[in-house]
Design a protein around this motif. Structure first.
Motif, PDB file in Angstrom:
ATOM      1  N   VAL A  87       1.075  -1.230   0.078  1.00 19.23           N
ATOM      2  CA  VAL A  87       0.085   0.109  -0.109  1.00 19.23           C
ATOM      3  C   VAL A  87       0.924   1.319   0.161  1.00 19.23           C
ATOM      4  O   VAL A  87       2.075   1.055   0.148  1.00 19.23           O
ATOM      5  N   ASP A  91      -2.807   5.800  -1.554  1.00 15.71           N
ATOM      6  CA  ASP A  91      -3.973   5.011  -1.489  1.00 15.71           C
ATOM      7  C   ASP A  91      -5.002   5.613  -1.101  1.00 15.71           C
ATOM      8  O   ASP A  91      -5.269   6.032  -0.122  1.00 15.71           O
ATOM      9  N   GLU A 116      -7.427   9.393   1.785  1.00 20.08           N
ATOM     10  CA  GLU A 116      -5.915   8.837   1.545  1.00 20.08           C
ATOM     11  C   GLU A 116      -5.619   7.858   2.945  1.00 20.08           C
ATOM     12  O   GLU A 116      -5.762   8.292   4.126  1.00 20.08           O
TER      13      GLU A 116
END
Length: 387
Positions: A87, A91, A116
């Motif tokens: 990740v 993201d 986010e």
């Protein structure tokens, strides 16, 4: 007897190679120091962050509800995935109805939006957001329950033997328990395993959705040496705090669980930290592979001696003033015959204090010694024979 560059006495003796080598970590301090403070808490622990050495403990292995201290593991799993690259902080995480409706302390994210990962991580650590914790759990684990299973598995992998998680928030749940000792293990992993993200734990406030919230760890304002980690509170758990501070190059980690108020958890934590810093110190005796001021005789080599050094660094947590009472001994193989490889183990370094062994470290050759000429080998064989 020979003197090292350190003010420590080095004694030499014969040594036979052992099949198994260990480097024990001291778990208690026996040298007389003032009694540790007694805290108004259900459980507490103070350790040296660098070594894990326990300085003070009380009921440290008693399983207790951790409240929002749970979020230390929630955040740790995010940090672990960030480090692995699975990740990123950029993201976008979808916010479910469940995350949006989760009660208690909140980041105030909205259902149907996307946030986010970096903001959610701040919401977990700084604002102690239950909603942010659930959102992250669903994103990384598929569901909060699935993520809790990952949390428990990670705890086991870290050696947190008395910890079980049933959610990502710390909201009360039967069997959702941990211990002061387990929390200290997790705190060390956060600090030393992910140092690039540790500064989040000292951030005093975070604004999201135009709502500014202060970090609940008020010691960040009261003690400039404190730089983390996390508070927790429920009626069942009481007021809890895992804190860390660094003074003069020494880092201490404290865990206080089950106090009666926010002021109490701060006061009791301050007692532990001040006691540790006042009466103990971290002492770095040797660096890994550093050259000692003694050598070993080598037979049949191009050179007659080889330089020595400890394979591992030797760092100890000691009562202040105890360094002068340390004794360092080097046990050697009775004879060394060339060739000697660089890094080859040829002895053991033992550090003791008042008869207690604090460290036992392999000693290695810091350089190689190749075979000497046939004439040199023959001459050394004669010299060995007549000794």
């Amino acid at each position: 007897m020979r003197l090292l560059t350190l003010p420590l006495l080095l004694t030499l003796s014969s040594w036979v190679m052992a099949a198994t080598l260990t480097v024990p970590v001291p778990t208690s301090i026996k040298r007389p120091v003032p009694s540790a403070p007694s805290l108004a808490a259900s459980s507490y622990l103070l350790i040296d962050g660098s070594t894990g050495t326990v300085i003070v403990e009380s009921n440290a292995d008693q399983p207790l509800p951790p409240a929002s201290l749970t979020k230390l593991m929630t955040a740790y799993l995010v940090e672990k995935d960030l480090k692995a690259g699975t990740v990123t902080l950029e993201d976008s995480v979808p916010i479910s109805v469940k995350a949006w409706k989760t009660g208690g302390s909140r980041m105030f994210i909205r259902e149907g939006t996307q946030v986010e990962m970096g903001d959610l991580l701040k919401g977990i650590i700084i604002q102690s957001g239950n909603d942010a914790s659930v959102a992250v759990a669903e994103f990384l684990g598929g569901s909060e329950g699935g993520f809790a299973e990952l949390m428990t598995a990670q705890a086991s992998a870290l050696g947190m033997t008395n910890t079980t998680y049933y959610n990502a928030t710390g909201l009360p749940a039967p069997g959702h328990l941990t211990t002061a000792r387990d929390l200290s293990i997790l705190a060390r992993e956060i600090i030393y395993g992910h140092p690039d993200l540790y500064s989040l734990y000292s951030q005093k406030s975070f604004t999201y959705n135009d709502i500014k919230q202060d970090n609940r760890n008020r010691l960040l304002w009261k003690d400039p040496s404190v730089d983390g980690l996390k508070t927790g509170h429920t009626e069942e758990a009481g007021y809890c705090l895992v804190a860390s501070a660094e003074r003069n190059g020494m880092r201490l980690i404290s865990v206080v669980m089950g106090t009666k108020s926010t002021q109490s958890r701060e006061q009791e934590t301050a007692k532990l930290l001040n006691y540790g810093f006042r009466f103990f110190e971290g002492v770095s005796l040797f660096q890994a592979g550093q050259t000692l001021d003694t050598t070993a005789r080598v037979w049949g080599g191009e050179r007659d001696v080889v330089s020595l050094g400890p394979k591992d660094a030797v760092y100890l947590t000691l009562p202040k003033g105890a360094r002068e009472s340390l004794s360092v001994s080097l046990d050697m193989q009775p004879e060394l015959v060339a060739p000697i490889a660089q890094g080859q183990q040829i002895g053991m370094l033992s550090v003791t204090l008042e008869g207690e062994t604090l460290a036992l470290v392999p000693v290695i050759a810091t350089e190689a010694v190749v075979d000497g000429s046939l004439f040199k080998q023959a001459m050394d064989w004669v010299l060995r024979a007549v000794q």
